[in-house]
Design a protein around this motif. Structure first.
Motif, PDB file in Angstrom:
ATOM      1  N   GLY A  86     -11.732  57.041 -35.234  1.00  0.00           N
ATOM      2  CA  GLY A  86     -11.880  57.657 -33.917  1.00  0.00           C
ATOM      3  C   GLY A  86     -11.876  56.624 -32.797  1.00  0.00           C
ATOM      4  O   GLY A  86     -11.226  56.799 -31.770  1.00  0.00           O
ATOM      5  N   LEU A  87     -12.609  55.525 -32.992  1.00  0.00           N
ATOM      6  CA  LEU A  87     -12.637  54.450 -31.986  1.00  0.00           C
ATOM      7  C   LEU A  87     -11.273  53.790 -31.830  1.00  0.00           C
ATOM      8  O   LEU A  87     -10.848  53.453 -30.715  1.00  0.00           O
ATOM      9  N   LEU A  88     -10.570  53.629 -32.935  1.00  0.00           N
ATOM     10  CA  LEU A  88      -9.220  53.068 -32.877  1.00  0.00           C
ATOM     11  C   LEU A  88      -8.278  53.991 -32.110  1.00  0.00           C
ATOM     12  O   LEU A  88      -7.463  53.534 -31.299  1.00  0.00           O
ATOM     13  N   ALA A  89      -8.401  55.299 -32.327  1.00  0.00           N
ATOM     14  CA  ALA A  89      -7.567  56.263 -31.600  1.00  0.00           C
ATOM     15  C   ALA A  89      -7.864  56.221 -30.105  1.00  0.00           C
ATOM     16  O   ALA A  89      -6.945  56.226 -29.271  1.00  0.00           O
ATOM     17  N   LEU A  90      -9.141  56.174 -29.723  1.00  0.00           N
ATOM     18  CA  LEU A  90      -9.512  56.097 -28.307  1.00  0.00           C
ATOM     19  C   LEU A  90      -9.016  54.805 -27.666  1.00  0.00           C
ATOM     20  O   LEU A  90      -8.523  54.813 -26.528  1.00  0.00           O
ATOM     21  N   ALA A  91      -9.126  53.694 -28.366  1.00  0.00           N
ATOM     22  CA  ALA A  91      -8.633  52.418 -27.835  1.00  0.00           C
ATOM     23  C   ALA A  91      -7.121  52.458 -27.651  1.00  0.00           C
ATOM     24  O   ALA A  91      -6.595  51.964 -26.646  1.00  0.00           O
ATOM     25  N   THR A  92      -6.416  53.086 -28.591  1.00  0.00           N
ATOM     26  CA  THR A  92      -4.961  53.209 -28.471  1.00  0.00           C
ATOM     27  C   THR A  92      -4.584  54.047 -27.259  1.00  0.00           C
ATOM     28  O   THR A  92      -3.659  53.688 -26.507  1.00  0.00           O
ATOM     29  N   LEU A  93      -5.284  55.151 -27.028  1.00  0.00           N
ATOM     30  CA  LEU A  93      -5.010  55.992 -25.859  1.00  0.00           C
ATOM     31  C   LEU A  93      -5.287  55.242 -24.556  1.00  0.00           C
ATOM     32  O   LEU A  93      -4.513  55.355 -23.596  1.00  0.00           O
ATOM     33  N   GLU A  94      -6.375  54.485 -24.508  1.00  0.00           N
ATOM     34  CA  GLU A  94      -6.701  53.720 -23.300  1.00  0.00           C
ATOM     35  C   GLU A  94      -5.642  52.661 -23.010  1.00  0.00           C
ATOM     36  O   GLU A  94      -5.203  52.493 -21.873  1.00  0.00           O
ATOM     37  N   ILE A  95      -5.207  51.961 -24.035  1.00  0.00           N
ATOM     38  CA  ILE A  95      -4.172  50.938 -23.857  1.00  0.00           C
ATOM     39  C   ILE A  95      -2.869  51.576 -23.400  1.00  0.00           C
ATOM     40  O   ILE A  95      -2.202  51.074 -22.485  1.00  0.00           O
ATOM     41  N   ALA A  96      -2.505  52.708 -24.003  1.00  0.00           N
ATOM     42  CA  ALA A  96      -1.270  53.400 -23.612  1.00  0.00           C
ATOM     43  C   ALA A  96      -1.342  53.856 -22.156  1.00  0.00           C
ATOM     44  O   ALA A  96      -0.367  53.731 -21.405  1.00  0.00           O
TER      45      ALA A  96
END
Length: 116
Positions: free
Chosen positions: A18-28
């Motif tokens: 979940g944290l990895l998914a949120l970090a990916t969305l923020e970077i995108a």
């Protein structure tokens, strides 16, 4: 006891995903803002970046931009003010207000001071 440890490991694994998914969305989102609007990759990027503090509250930061809003060299929203041409004098209208006067929810060039 072993089932409890497995359950904790599963929860932590899913929490990590979940944290990895949120970090990916923020970077995108940051890369998209950088690509489309020239936003900084690091740091805050919000509508507040077009304002600066003054003695009377907030005023426009000359040359700043955020999304669809562009400030001119005087710190006002819109294009640069052109001097009157020839012997004609220009009529200047000053408007005072908040979000509606600034055109926060309006399309570019559709704020009511521009329509005056």
């Amino acid at each position: 006891m072993r089932a409890s440890a497995e359950r904790i490991k599963t929860v932590l694994t899913w929490l990590g995903y979940g944290l990895l998914a949120l970090a990916t969305l923020e970077i995108a989102a940051r890369v998209e803002d950088f690509w489309r609007s020239g936003a900084p990759l690091l740091g805050n990027y919000s509508i507040e970046s077009v304002f600066q503090p003054s003695d009377l509250g907030k005023e426009g930061r000359p040359g700043a931009h955020f999304g669809k809003w562009q400030m001119n060299a005087l710190g006002f929203r819109g294009p640069e003010l052109a001097p009157p041409s020839g012997s004609r004098s220009a009529l200047r209208v000053m408007t005072v207000g908040a979000s509606e006067t600034f055109g926060l929810y309006e399309s570019p060039e559709r704020d009511y001071p521009r329509q005056l």
